[in-house]
Every structure is written in structure tokens, then in C-alpha cells.
Motif scaffolding. Structure first.
Motif, PDB file in Angstrom:
ATOM      1  N   PRO A  33       0.721  -1.432   0.025  1.00 52.57           N
ATOM      2  CA  PRO A  33      -0.089  -0.102   0.020  1.00 52.57           C
ATOM      3  C   PRO A  33       0.879   1.196   0.173  1.00 52.57           C
ATOM      4  O   PRO A  33       1.780   1.636   0.585  1.00 52.57           O
ATOM      5  CB  PRO A  33      -0.917  -0.151   1.322  1.00 52.57           C
ATOM      6  CG  PRO A  33      -0.952  -1.594   1.419  1.00 52.57           C
ATOM      7  CD  PRO A  33       0.245  -2.114   0.950  1.00 52.57           C
ATOM      8  N   ALA A  54      -6.542   8.644  -5.870  1.00 49.63           N
ATOM      9  CA  ALA A  54      -6.133   7.526  -5.428  1.00 49.63           C
ATOM     10  C   ALA A  54      -6.703   6.543  -5.975  1.00 49.63           C
ATOM     11  O   ALA A  54      -5.958   5.458  -6.052  1.00 49.63           O
ATOM     12  CB  ALA A  54      -6.437   7.680  -3.822  1.00 49.63           C
ATOM     13  N   ARG A  55      -8.030   6.318  -6.295  1.00 47.30           N
ATOM     14  CA  ARG A  55      -8.614   5.410  -6.725  1.00 47.30           C
ATOM     15  C   ARG A  55      -8.273   4.941  -8.168  1.00 47.30           C
ATOM     16  O   ARG A  55      -7.898   3.752  -8.365  1.00 47.30           O
ATOM     17  CB  ARG A  55     -10.276   5.676  -7.077  1.00 47.30           C
ATOM     18  CG  ARG A  55     -10.811   5.297  -5.561  1.00 47.30           C
ATOM     19  CD  ARG A  55     -12.581   5.466  -6.129  1.00 47.30           C
ATOM     20  NE  ARG A  55     -12.915   6.641  -6.672  1.00 47.30           N
ATOM     21  CZ  ARG A  55     -13.395   7.870  -5.925  1.00 47.30           C
ATOM     22  NH1 ARG A  55     -13.301   7.907  -4.605  1.00 47.30           N
ATOM     23  NH2 ARG A  55     -13.823   8.589  -6.635  1.00 47.30           N
ATOM     24  N   SER A  58      -4.732   3.519  -7.576  1.00 49.00           N
ATOM     25  CA  SER A  58      -4.818   1.860  -7.146  1.00 49.00           C
ATOM     26  C   SER A  58      -5.321   0.865  -8.010  1.00 49.00           C
ATOM     27  O   SER A  58      -4.675  -0.153  -7.932  1.00 49.00           O
ATOM     28  CB  SER A  58      -6.094   1.986  -5.829  1.00 49.00           C
ATOM     29  OG  SER A  58      -6.091   0.742  -5.343  1.00 49.00           O
ATOM     30  N   GLU A  59      -6.226   1.377  -8.708  1.00 45.24           N
ATOM     31  CA  GLU A  59      -6.281   0.418  -9.960  1.00 45.24           C
ATOM     32  C   GLU A  59      -5.335   0.127 -10.896  1.00 45.24           C
ATOM     33  O   GLU A  59      -5.225  -0.848 -11.495  1.00 45.24           O
ATOM     34  CB  GLU A  59      -7.740   0.954 -10.721  1.00 45.24           C
ATOM     35  CG  GLU A  59      -9.051   1.099 -10.216  1.00 45.24           C
ATOM     36  CD  GLU A  59     -10.087   1.930 -10.738  1.00 45.24           C
ATOM     37  OE1 GLU A  59      -9.892   2.454 -11.925  1.00 45.24           O
ATOM     38  OE2 GLU A  59     -11.152   2.035 -10.041  1.00 45.24           O
ATOM     39  N   TRP A  61      -2.144   0.062 -10.231  1.00 40.36           N
ATOM     40  CA  TRP A  61      -0.918  -0.406  -9.578  1.00 40.36           C
ATOM     41  C   TRP A  61      -1.308  -1.749  -8.955  1.00 40.36           C
ATOM     42  O   TRP A  61      -0.430  -2.520  -8.477  1.00 40.36           O
ATOM     43  CB  TRP A  61      -0.460   0.575  -8.217  1.00 40.36           C
ATOM     44  CG  TRP A  61       0.361   1.798  -8.836  1.00 40.36           C
ATOM     45  CD1 TRP A  61       0.690   1.818  -9.814  1.00 40.36           C
ATOM     46  CD2 TRP A  61       0.549   2.866  -7.997  1.00 40.36           C
ATOM     47  NE1 TRP A  61       1.467   3.101 -10.136  1.00 40.36           N
ATOM     48  CE2 TRP A  61       1.492   3.834  -9.176  1.00 40.36           C
ATOM     49  CE3 TRP A  61       0.196   3.280  -6.694  1.00 40.36           C
ATOM     50  CZ2 TRP A  61       1.710   5.044  -8.627  1.00 40.36           C
ATOM     51  CZ3 TRP A  61       0.678   4.791  -6.504  1.00 40.36           C
ATOM     52  CH2 TRP A  61       1.534   5.347  -7.388  1.00 40.36           C
ATOM     53  N   GLN A  63      -2.523  -1.799  -6.041  1.00 39.47           N
ATOM     54  CA  GLN A  63      -2.431  -1.785  -4.476  1.00 39.47           C
ATOM     55  C   GLN A  63      -3.050  -0.767  -4.064  1.00 39.47           C
ATOM     56  O   GLN A  63      -3.340   0.366  -4.579  1.00 39.47           O
ATOM     57  CB  GLN A  63      -0.807  -1.481  -4.473  1.00 39.47           C
ATOM     58  CG  GLN A  63       0.299  -2.564  -4.782  1.00 39.47           C
ATOM     59  CD  GLN A  63       0.131  -3.781  -3.794  1.00 39.47           C
ATOM     60  OE1 GLN A  63      -0.498  -3.649  -2.732  1.00 39.47           O
ATOM     61  NE2 GLN A  63       0.848  -5.099  -4.324  1.00 39.47           N
ATOM     62  N   PRO A  64      -3.615  -0.951  -2.631  1.00 40.55           N
ATOM     63  CA  PRO A  64      -4.350   0.148  -2.194  1.00 40.55           C
ATOM     64  C   PRO A  64      -3.434   1.511  -2.090  1.00 40.55           C
ATOM     65  O   PRO A  64      -2.199   1.490  -1.623  1.00 40.55           O
ATOM     66  CB  PRO A  64      -4.543  -0.470  -0.658  1.00 40.55           C
ATOM     67  CG  PRO A  64      -4.454  -1.620  -0.733  1.00 40.55           C
ATOM     68  CD  PRO A  64      -3.076  -2.004  -1.915  1.00 40.55           C
ATOM     69  N   VAL A  65      -4.095   2.745  -2.477  1.00 42.05           N
ATOM     70  CA  VAL A  65      -3.367   3.935  -2.133  1.00 42.05           C
ATOM     71  C   VAL A  65      -4.437   4.822  -0.976  1.00 42.05           C
ATOM     72  O   VAL A  65      -5.457   4.985  -1.464  1.00 42.05           O
ATOM     73  CB  VAL A  65      -3.512   4.878  -3.503  1.00 42.05           C
ATOM     74  CG1 VAL A  65      -2.978   6.155  -3.364  1.00 42.05           C
ATOM     75  CG2 VAL A  65      -2.471   4.038  -4.666  1.00 42.05           C
ATOM     76  N   TYR A  90       6.550   5.130  -0.905  1.00 42.04           N
ATOM     77  CA  TYR A  90       5.239   4.870  -0.092  1.00 42.04           C
ATOM     78  C   TYR A  90       4.843   5.796   0.589  1.00 42.04           C
ATOM     79  O   TYR A  90       3.697   5.298   1.220  1.00 42.04           O
ATOM     80  CB  TYR A  90       5.678   3.417   0.436  1.00 42.04           C
ATOM     81  CG  TYR A  90       5.794   2.322  -0.361  1.00 42.04           C
ATOM     82  CD1 TYR A  90       4.953   1.554  -1.015  1.00 42.04           C
ATOM     83  CD2 TYR A  90       7.238   1.943  -0.774  1.00 42.04           C
ATOM     84  CE1 TYR A  90       5.058   0.422  -2.008  1.00 42.04           C
ATOM     85  CE2 TYR A  90       7.475   0.963  -1.625  1.00 42.04           C
ATOM     86  CZ  TYR A  90       6.567   0.193  -2.087  1.00 42.04           C
ATOM     87  OH  TYR A  90       6.798  -0.763  -3.104  1.00 42.04           O
TER      88      TYR A  90
END
Length: 325
Positions: A33, A54-55, A58-59, A61, A63-65, A90
């Protein structure tokens, strides 16, 4: 055990291959993340932009952002946290113009903005709009300035606080046009525009989202834009430069920053991926609703903008003789 020359040479020859394998084994960024620090309250304008960005990241990568709001001290608390963070990509920051204004407004800063933070990518740009109440009877910056000259000290101008961008631009306008307009600071521009609608404030410099509230009532007129070009959301509104007022071509922006020693390969990847995300029609449409345009580009291009704006606001702050403690 003694090694002969042939064994030594074979060992040396294998080093590049081992290094290549080690590099290939290095996990690709990001593999866990990512924390996106917003140095302002949840629900505000910067936070509202951080969420869809961020969404999108996240999509892309996988990974959560995670958006982490760290408000306080006009963004200094959250910004300082990123400046001191481990430079591994990070922990990144979504900042605005205050990041280059604060060092010139305060005698002491807990970090060195230009030395401790690395500009990564410009996310969006947006002009500020010079708005006036309809009852003033002016429709251009020239008419507004002429009225101010005829009524020295009688017209009022609202901002979102002392030494805010709006206040700095008003101060510059007064010096360049040689007019006297009374500054009225507010805790937020929403309050200021409601005061204008009520007829108790004459003018302000506001973002589109705030200007739109006044426009919808029919009681406020937009007469100019502070930025390099006309805005796509209000293309009929000329820039202040077009109207003959020089020195108002710097746009407002949001951008990502990382700790200064973050590896260039990671900084470049974030910039590339953000630029790709900003071509997403849904994100473009969301930015346009708030009056902003997507930016993107390279870390070098954004670093150039940051340095230019740091110098621009240093001069405005010095000329206005403003300090915050």
C-alpha cells in the motif's frame, strides 16, 4: 584453498550476471500500500481531488492507495511528515501553492521545502477568478479599477485569510493599479461568497467552485481570471493579462511530492502513471466540474514550475511585507 587465475576470472565474469539477477529479483514498485498524505481536512477541496486520484492509481497499480489527512498549520504538519518520511515512494504528498508560499511567510520552518521534498508531477491547474457583485455595475477589470480609483478605500475585497493567495493577488493588484481597496479576511471562501450574495462584500478572487455559487444566484459577475490562459469552464472570461494587468499569469495547482531522496526510477514511475491516469475521461470530467484541468508531465517540468512559483510568491510576499508566525 588457493584459487587459480582461471577460477578468479570466471568468478569476476559472473558478477554482472549475478547483479542482473539481483536487480530482476527486486520487487517492482509498488508492491504494498501507498500512503497519500493530504495536509488538509477531510472533505475539503484538496481531499476531494485526492480521492478519485487515489482510486485511479490503486486500479493501475493493483495496490491500495490510502488517503491520509494530516491537517494543521496551513499544511505544514502534513507536509513535514512527508519531508521526514522514508524516501521509498510509499509516502507521497498532494500539495498546493501554500507549499511554496509558507517558507516566505514564516521565519522558522521545520523543514526546507525545496531541499527536503522532490516534485513528482503536477496533477491539475486552475485559475482564480476576480468576481464582483452585480450591484457595482462593472463588467471588466478596467471598469472595476476605475471605480476603485473614484472611491478610494470604499470598495471591499474578501479572501480566505491574511497572506492567502487571494490576499496576495489583491495586494499586487492594488500596487499595480494604484488603488485602495479594503481587505476583508474570512475563514473560508464559502462564507465570503455568501457575504457577497447578501450585498455586504464587493469583490473577491475565488476558485470556480465558489464563483459558480454566486453565478447561479445572478448576483455575482466574473470579470477576469488569474492564470496563463482562459479556462475551458468559463472561456468567455478574459485573463487579467488580456485585460491589461500584467503579473497575473501564474495558475493555481495541485501536485504530488515525495521525500527528497526517493529513487528517481520511482519518482519517474509515479509521474508516468499519474499522467496516464489523468487521461481517464471520468477523472477529467470530475476535475472539470470543479473548474480544474488535468496536467501531468515529468518531474523536471513540475520542479521548474515549483521553483518559478516559489520566486513569484517570494516577491509578492516581500512587496506586501507580510509575515505569519
Amino acid at each position: 584453498m588457493m584459487l587459480n587465475r582461471r577460477q578468479v576470472n570466471l568468478g569476476l565474469a559472473s558478477l554482472p550476471m549475478l547483479a542482473h539477477r539481483a536487480a530482476r529479483a527486486e520487487p517492482e514498485y509498488p508492491n504494498r500500500p501507498v500512503r497519500l498524505v493530504v495536509p488538509y481536512d477531510a472533505g475539503g477541496g484538496v481531499d476531494a481531488a485526492a480521492r478519485p486520484l487515489a482510486r485511479a492509481l490503486s486500479e493501475g497499480w493493483g495496490q491500495p492507495v490510502i488517503v491520509d489527512n494530516k491537517p494543521g498549520a496551513d499544511s505544514i504538519i502534513g507536509t513535514g511528515e512527508v519531508a521526514r518520511a522514508k524516501p521509498d515512494g510509499y509516502t507521497i504528498l498532494l500539495g498546493i501553492l501554500s507549499i511554496v508560499q509558507n517558507p516566505h511567510l514564516r521565519a522558522k520552518m521545520p523543514f526546507d521545502t525545496l531541499a527536503d521534498l522532490a516534485p513528482v508531477v503536477q496533477v491539475s491547474t486552475e485559475p482564480l477568478y476576480l468576481v464582483v457583485t452585480k450591484t457595482l455595475g462593472v463588467t471588466t477589470p478596467a471598469e472595476f479599477i476605475d471605480l476603485a480609483r473614484r472611491k478610494p478605500g470604499k470598495l471591499s475585497f474578501g479572501s480566505w485569510g491574511n497572506a492567502s493567495t487571494g490576499h496576495l493577488l489583491l495586494n499586487s493588484l492594488q500596487r499595480k493599479a494604484q488603488v485602495d481597496i479594503t481587505h476583508v479576511p474570512f475563514k473560508g471562501m464559502g462564507v465570503a461568497v455568501q457575504t457577497m450574495i447578501a450585498g455586504d462584500l464587493d469583490s473577491a478572487m475565488v476558485p470556480y467552485a465558489i464563483a459558480r455559487i454566486g453565478l447561479e444566484t445572478g448576483k455575482i459577475v466574473v470579470i477576469g481570471a488569474a492564470g496563463p490562459t482562459r479556462s475551458p469552464v468559463l472561456p468567455q472570461v478574459p485573463t487579467l493579462e488580456e485585460s491589461g494587468l500584467q503579473g497575473f499569469s501564474r495558475a493555481q495547482w495541485m501536485g504530488l511530492f515525495a521525500p527528497a531522496k526517493t529513487p528517481k526510477s520511482i519518482v519517474d514511475k509515479i509521474a508516468k502513471d499519474v499522467t496516464a491516469a489523468l487521461s481517464n475521461p471520468a477523472l477529467v470530467s470530475w476535475l472539470a466540474q470543479g473548474g480544474a484541468s488535468p496536467a501531468g508531465g515529468t518531474p523536471e517540468a513540475f520542479a521548474h514550475i515549483v521553483r518559478q512559483d516559489s520566486e513569484y510568491y517570494r516577491e509578492l510576499i516581500k512587496a506586501a511585507n507580510l509575515r505569519l508566525e
